[in-house]
Design an enzyme around this catalytic site. Structure first.
Site, short mmCIF file in Angstrom:
data_model
loop_
_atom_site.label_atom_id
_atom_site.label_comp_id
_atom_site.label_asym_id
_atom_site.label_seq_id
_atom_site.Cartn_x
_atom_site.Cartn_y
_atom_site.Cartn_z
N GLU A 146 -0.94 -0.17 2.09
CA GLU A 146 0.42 -0.28 1.57
C GLU A 146 1.32 -0.92 2.63
O GLU A 146 1.11 -0.73 3.83
CB GLU A 146 0.96 1.09 1.18
CG GLU A 146 0.16 1.73 0.04
CD GLU A 146 0.69 3.10 -0.35
OE1 GLU A 146 1.64 3.58 0.31
OE2 GLU A 146 0.16 3.69 -1.32
N HIS A 152 4.40 3.60 -4.60
CA HIS A 152 4.24 4.96 -4.05
C HIS A 152 5.52 5.77 -4.24
O HIS A 152 6.07 6.34 -3.29
CB HIS A 152 3.87 4.89 -2.57
CG HIS A 152 3.12 6.10 -2.09
ND1 HIS A 152 2.12 6.04 -1.16
CD2 HIS A 152 3.22 7.42 -2.43
CE1 HIS A 152 1.65 7.25 -0.93
NE2 HIS A 152 2.30 8.11 -1.70
#
Length: 408
Positions: free
Chosen positions: A268, A291
């Protein structure tokens, strides 16, 4: 509460824009040395910052490595203001007697609600219709769009979030199946599927709620994605490594999987604005989110409250309930006594050495508590006020000592 170490000299570092609720909690308790940063710190910078830090607060981006912990000689505890603790080297933290806390329940509702919302969007094929509308195309049709009512949801991992999803799904009229490696009590009319294959083959919607471990890495892969009902929906709001994303892309392209919502990824971006890449980009009926499963105002306030309270309880009372590293103890204060916290390597004979040292020097023990795990032992000793400094000095000399602190 008065502590032996002046509160104004306690340095508290909060990273990744931890909720102001935590900052307010610490300041209300009398701690003025609170620094809050909006970002995660790379290892080199973290090593530098931790040299003079007593309490550290992080979220999921900061990687607290063994090297960073080795530099943190004054660090008493770490608060993970999130669900997981996999960003912390728990082995290294345990060896150094650093308590690690998290908030396993505080954003449960936020994640569960988003799972249900994603299921509704996907089963109605809203992502496709939304994109078409943005492109000026009117796509009003019922084909391939369904209600959740009467459908079966399969929940992989029936813990805090999975069980909450179960309650919400049943309230919408869904049948609930779950699969967990541990025996769990079903809520409502939920049923244990007994095996992953049985769940995947029966569910119209599959949602994953498991931690990231060696056993769960690529839990859903090219082999068992084929077990899913053709056209079923798959949702992952758990951990990025749980699903083999290239395999999921192929399953989506073939129509084996009818839609997917993914909020967590193996890699990420470090911060907002950084480039994001995923094998699932550009696919039909796929929701990709950055997220945000637990990212609601309510969840962040609850997490800030929960974790900061645990840190304060440990700092001021020695209470370690909820710690992943220091054995769990919660103790009432003793009138007329000073409290010493002693963390040591868990080998036979340490407690007898502690008691031997104190009795040899005629130091009366008012109260004593011991709890151990595989690596370390945690002893809380309440002694007469007049002799507490002498007792502290003696306990520092006990072999296998990791950390000693005079609490009050």
């Amino acid at each position: 509460m008065n502590t032996s170490y002046p509160k104004e000299k306690i340095n508290i570092l909060l990273l990744e824009n931890v909720s102001d609720t935590a900052v307010e909690n610490f300041r209300r308790a009398g701690y003025t040395g609170v620094r809050k940063l909006a970002r995660a710190l790379p290892e080199e910078e973290l090593v530098h910052e931790l040299r003079n830090t007593h309490l550290l607060g992080i979220r999921s981006k900061t990687q607290l490595t063994a090297r960073a912990l080795a530099a943190a000689e004054r660090l008493q505890a770490v608060g993970c203001f999130c669900i997981g603790v996999n960003q912390v080297d728990l082995g290294a933290a345990t060896e150094r007697g650093v308590a690690v806390f998290n908030a396993p329940y505080s954003n449960t509702r936020s994640v569960a609600e988003l799972v249900i919302g994603a299921a509704i969007m996907l089963i109605r094929r809203v992502p496709d219709k939304n994109q078409a509308a943005h492109e000026g195309i009117w796509l009003k049709e019922a084909s391939g769009a369904y209600e959740l009512r009467g459908k079966t949801i399969g929940i992989i991992g029936y813990g805090n979030i999975g069980s909450q999803v179960s309650v919400l799904a049943e309230a919408l009229g869904m049948k609930v199946l779950f699969y967990d490696i541990e025996t769990k009590l079903p809520l409502g009319n939920a049923a244990d599927a007994r095996s992953l294959k049985a769940l995947l083959s029966a569910a119209d919607v599959v949602t994953v709620h498991v931690p990231e471990t060696d056993q769960t890495r690529n839990l859903l892969n090219k082999t068992n994605l084929k077990w899913m009902k053709k056209g079923a929906i798959l949702i992952n709001y758990a951990r990025g490594e749980v699903i083999d994303l290239p395999a999921l892309r192929k399953a989506l392209e073939s129509g084996q999987v009818g839609g997917a919502a993914v909020d967590v990824f193996p890699v990420e971006p470090e911060k907002n604005g950084d480039r994001f890449s995923s094998p699932l980009q550009g696919l039909s009926n796929v929701l990709l989110t950055p997220h945000i499963g637990g990212s609601t105002e309510e969840a962040q306030v609850n997490i800030g409250e929960d974790v900061s309270n645990k840190l304060l309880q440990y700092l001021e009372k020695g209470a370690s309930l909820g710690s992943h590293t220091v054995p769990a103890l919660a103790l009432p204060p003793q009138e007329g006594a000073h409290r010493i916290l002693h963390i040591h390597r868990n080998v036979p004979g340490v407690l007898s050495q502690i008691n031997g040292q104190l009795s040899q020097h005629r130091i009366n023990i008012v109260g004593q508590y011991l709890k151990t795990n595989e690596a370390i032992g945690y002893v809380v000793v309440d002694v007469d006020k007049q002799l507490s400094k002498r007792a502290l000095s003696l306990l520092k000399e006990v072999p296998e000592t990791v950390k000693v602190r005079l609490l009050y």
